[in-house]
Design a protein around this motif. Structure first.
Motif, PDB file in Angstrom:
ATOM      1  N   VAL A 130      -0.324   6.590   0.389  1.00 26.91           N
ATOM      2  CA  VAL A 130      -0.846   5.230   0.208  1.00 26.91           C
ATOM      3  C   VAL A 130      -1.602   5.109  -1.113  1.00 26.91           C
ATOM      4  N   ALA A 131      -1.702   3.884  -1.563  1.00 27.07           N
ATOM      5  CA  ALA A 131      -2.424   3.609  -2.822  1.00 27.07           C
ATOM      6  C   ALA A 131      -3.920   3.702  -2.626  1.00 27.07           C
ATOM      7  N   ASP A 132      -4.397   3.201  -1.487  1.00 23.39           N
ATOM      8  CA  ASP A 132      -5.832   3.182  -1.198  1.00 23.39           C
ATOM      9  C   ASP A 132      -6.132   4.225  -0.124  1.00 23.39           C
ATOM     10  N   LYS A 133      -6.751   5.322  -0.516  1.00 13.58           N
ATOM     11  CA  LYS A 133      -7.010   6.417   0.416  1.00 13.58           C
ATOM     12  C   LYS A 133      -8.014   6.042   1.501  1.00 13.58           C
ATOM     13  N   SER A 134      -8.765   4.970   1.310  1.00 12.15           N
ATOM     14  CA  SER A 134      -9.775   4.577   2.298  1.00 12.15           C
ATOM     15  C   SER A 134      -9.238   3.558   3.312  1.00 12.15           C
ATOM     16  N   ILE A 135      -7.966   3.339   3.314  1.00  9.94           N
ATOM     17  CA  ILE A 135      -7.364   2.333   4.184  1.00  9.94           C
ATOM     18  C   ILE A 135      -7.616   2.657   5.657  1.00  9.94           C
TER      19      ILE A 135
ATOM     20  N   GLN B 205       0.810  -1.215   0.000  1.00 14.70           N
ATOM     21  CA  GLN B 205       0.000   0.000   0.000  1.00 14.70           C
ATOM     22  C   GLN B 205       0.852   1.278   0.000  1.00 14.70           C
TER      23      GLN B 205
END
Length: 515
Positions: A460-465, A434
């Motif tokens: 990060v790649a996924d902002k909703s992590i 990520q």
């Protein structure tokens, strides 16, 4: 310096800075065989004394065994052992062969160990059962484990006939230090450095023959290795090896039980002690500090709680300790809040281009030969004419000749007395699926204990992590893959990292970020 101090420095140079220098002779064989070299203290406070005679005899036989494993003069031999008798015997055996000890911190995970093993071109690692699993994943390395089997081989071995003479420029230690970019840099330590190490023990810490001396720093790092192992051996003094972990309670117990009179450690140790409420009935003759600037509140607390001032000192892996609030009465001066003191005998220091710098030509105890296989990195540490060694630490000098540390010129993190390179931690974090980009910095410890703490700023790649879960993942990753002491205490998720037009991360902006 007075004439007597100059004469003492010259005496040390005559002992250590000569072509006939022999590590085993200088740190063991010339001393009284019945004198105690190390007092090993278990967690239950039971003790075992290792005399210089036992150290000599056992290391001679262990050297024979190491030679059977192919260890020769100049070979780098990483050692992953906790403080104890095995460590003492192993180091002296390595030095008898003219080989080079590479220290490995026991809190390191496999990643940090492999960097140092491969970076030193080592073929053999010496370790113990509890640490062996960290070494086994490293390809192409032979593992020699201390324990019953090795003890039987040592007992049966013939002692080595003669110890190898390597001379003053012969390397006997190789530590690794890291900065902002690139792999850790190897710091070869020549035998002539013993003169400077002995000088600090004598003038910086004022360790006398009557002292019960305990340097509580870990010998996996420079301060513990130089001044809890090497310098006491050179001076023929007794050094304490406490095998337990650091806590305020255990530290007070050891000091009281063994009657410690001269104590040295990181400012973090003193801050923990001062906040513990457990320091009662402790009286020290001397107390020294190194690793990061010492705050004035600790000095004031120590005068009453320990019966002495804590005297701050400054140095680097590449130098040893070179600027000190000297404890020896011939050099002791009143403390100034925030000052690290004056240059040690044999060292001339000044401010050059805003940095603390050492005058190479006029510092007979300066010994740094340059980084291992890194001429470009070495060149960065000197002015073009090679006259000055540049520490990369900024500082100032007041009208009375007191030196003050102001900031690091690089981004090395000073946490609990350890120097942590951001690149080392970033190299682990970036491998998480990520993590797109990451920058690691040191920020003031909100608890005021560790000096600085490691914090990571991550794109990060996924902002909703899930932030909390992700933070725990990254912390565990660093603990497991690099080292327990270097994990980020906080992980900040950011949209982008601040950079210069050339793309260099501006870590100073991250250090100034609120929250």
């Amino acid at each position: 310096m007075t004439g007597s101090i100059e004469a003492t420095v010259e005496e040390w140079r005559a002992q250590y800075d000569v072509d006939s220098a022999n590590a085993a002779w200088l740190m063991c064989d010339r001393h009284d065989r019945d004198a105690v070299a190390f007092r090993v203290v278990e967690e239950d406070l039971s003790t075992r004394d290792i005399t210089y005679g036992e150290l000599a005899d056992t290391s001679r036989r262990l050297a024979t065994v190491l030679a059977e494993h192919g260890v020769q003069q100049g070979d780098r031999v990483p050692v992953l052992l906790n403080k104890g008798a095995e460590l003492a015997f192993t180091l002296m055996a390595i030095w008898r062969l003219g080989a080079v000890h590479v220290p490995l911190f026991t809190a390191f995970a496999t990643g940090a160990i492999e960097l140092r093993v491969t970076g030193s071109h080592a073929k053999l690692v010496i370790t113990e059962e509890g640490q062996r699993a960290k070494v086994e994943p490293i390809d192409g390395i032979e593992i020699l484990q201390v324990g019953d089997e090795l003890d039987r081989r040592v007992d049966a071995a013939e002692p080595i006939a003669e110890s190898v003479t390597v001379g003053r420029h012969g390397i006997f230690l190789q530590l690794f230090t890291s900065g902002t970019t690139g792999s850790p840099k190897g710091v070869p330590v020549p035998l002539r450095a013993l003169a400077g190490f002995h000088c600090y023990l004598h003038y910086g810490l004022d360790v006398t023959a009557d002292d019960v001396f305990w340097n509580a720093a870990d010998p996996g790092w420079a301060y513990g290795l130089y001044y809890a192992v090497v310098a006491p051996l050179a001076a023929g003094r007794t050094s304490i090896f406490y095998r337990g972990g650091f806590t305020a309670e255990s530290t007070v117990k050891v000091i009281k039980e063994l009657g410690v009179t001269n104590f040295a450690g990181a400012p973090t140790m003193y801050r923990v002690l001062s906040n513990s409420g457990l320091v009662e009935g402790v009286r020290l003759r001397r107390a020294g500090s190194a690793g990061e600037p010492l705050t004035p509140d600790v000095v004031e607390w120590a005068r009453e709680a320990l019966g002495t001032e804590v005297r701050d000192t400054y140095g680097q892996t590449e130098l040893g300790m070179v600027i000190c609030n000297h404890a020896h009465p011939d050099l002791a001066r009143p403390l100034k809040p925030g000052s690290m003191g004056q240059p040690s005998p044999g060292i001339t220091a000044a401010e050059v281009d805003g940095q603390i710098a050492i005058d190479v030509e006029n510092s007979p105890l300066f010994w740094f030969p340059g980084y291992f296989e890194a001429p470009e990195k070495t060149a960065e540490r000197f002015t073009e004419d090679h006259r000055w060694y540049l520490t990369a630490d900024t500082g100032r000098i007041d009208e009375d000749g007191y030196f003050f540390f102001t900031a690091r010129d690089d981004d090395v993190i000073l946490a609990a007395g350890y120097r942590i390179g951001p690149f080392d931690v970033e190299s682990v974090l970036i491998t998480h699926s990520q993590v797109v980009e990451v920058a690691v910095v040191g920020r003031p410890d909100p608890e005021g204990i560790r000096g600085e703490v490691v914090e990571a700023f991550v794109v990060v790649a996924d902002k909703s992590i899930d932030h909390a879960a992700f933070e725990k993942e990254l912390q565990a990753k660093v603990r497991n893959e690099y080292s327990k002491h270097a994990y980020p205490r906080r992980v900040h998720l950011v949209d982008e990292l601040p950079k210069t037009p050339s793309g260099k991360i501006q870590r100073y902006l991250l250090r100034e970020t609120e929250g």
